[in-house]
Write a protein that holds these residues in place. Structure first.
Motif, PDB file in Angstrom:
ATOM      1  N   THR A   1       0.836  -1.204   0.000  1.00 43.26           N
ATOM      2  CA  THR A   1       0.000   0.000   0.000  1.00 43.26           C
ATOM      3  C   THR A   1       0.869   1.252   0.000  1.00 43.26           C
ATOM      4  N   PRO A   2       1.618   1.493  -1.077  1.00 44.57           N
ATOM      5  CA  PRO A   2       2.488   2.672  -1.086  1.00 44.57           C
ATOM      6  C   PRO A   2       1.715   3.980  -0.965  1.00 44.57           C
ATOM      7  N   HIS A   3       0.469   4.012  -1.435  1.00 40.65           N
ATOM      8  CA  HIS A   3      -0.329   5.243  -1.351  1.00 40.65           C
ATOM      9  C   HIS A   3      -0.680   5.598   0.083  1.00 40.65           C
ATOM     10  N   GLU A   4      -0.708   4.632   0.966  1.00 41.85           N
ATOM     11  CA  GLU A   4      -1.024   4.889   2.368  1.00 41.85           C
ATOM     12  C   GLU A   4       0.213   5.222   3.184  1.00 41.85           C
ATOM     13  N   SER A   5       1.402   5.019   2.614  1.00 41.83           N
ATOM     14  CA  SER A   5       2.627   5.270   3.368  1.00 41.83           C
ATOM     15  C   SER A   5       3.154   6.676   3.154  1.00 41.83           C
ATOM     16  N   GLY A   6       2.390   7.513   2.448  1.00 42.64           N
ATOM     17  CA  GLY A   6       2.772   8.891   2.270  1.00 42.64           C
ATOM     18  C   GLY A   6       3.673   9.160   1.086  1.00 42.64           C
ATOM     19  N   VAL A   7       4.029   8.151   0.334  1.00 42.35           N
ATOM     20  CA  VAL A   7       4.942   8.336  -0.797  1.00 42.35           C
ATOM     21  C   VAL A   7       4.279   9.122  -1.896  1.00 42.35           C
ATOM     22  N   HIS A   8       3.072   8.734  -2.281  1.00 46.67           N
ATOM     23  CA  HIS A   8       2.416   9.362  -3.413  1.00 46.67           C
ATOM     24  C   HIS A   8       1.872  10.745  -3.089  1.00 46.67           C
TER      25      HIS A   8
END
Length: 71
Positions: A49-56
């Motif tokens: 879940t990269p979108h939930e880790s603040g990356v995007h």
């Protein structure tokens, strides 16, 4: 949180060298940390879940300001 093992990261990225894995993770937008030995450290949550880790949230798409056009 569960960290990827060295073998899991190699299988995921297809790469064995730590520096190449770090570059690959950056290109994929996967948040990670670089340890003192130069190897990347990444959790399964960051992979799944990269979108939930603040990356995007840093990669915002710019939109033109049409309201600024004087016709």
């Amino acid at each position: 949180m569960s960290l990827l093992t060295t073998e899991e990261l190699q299988k995921l990225s297809g790469l064995t060298q730590a520096a190449a894995q770090v570059k690959w993770l950056k290109r994929q937008g996967i948040k990670h940390y670089v340890r003192n030995d130069g190897r990347p450290s990444v959790t399964w949550k960051f992979v799944n879940t990269p979108h939930e880790s603040g990356v995007h949230s840093q990669n915002k798409t710019l939109q033109p300001n049409f309201g600024a056009i004087n016709a």
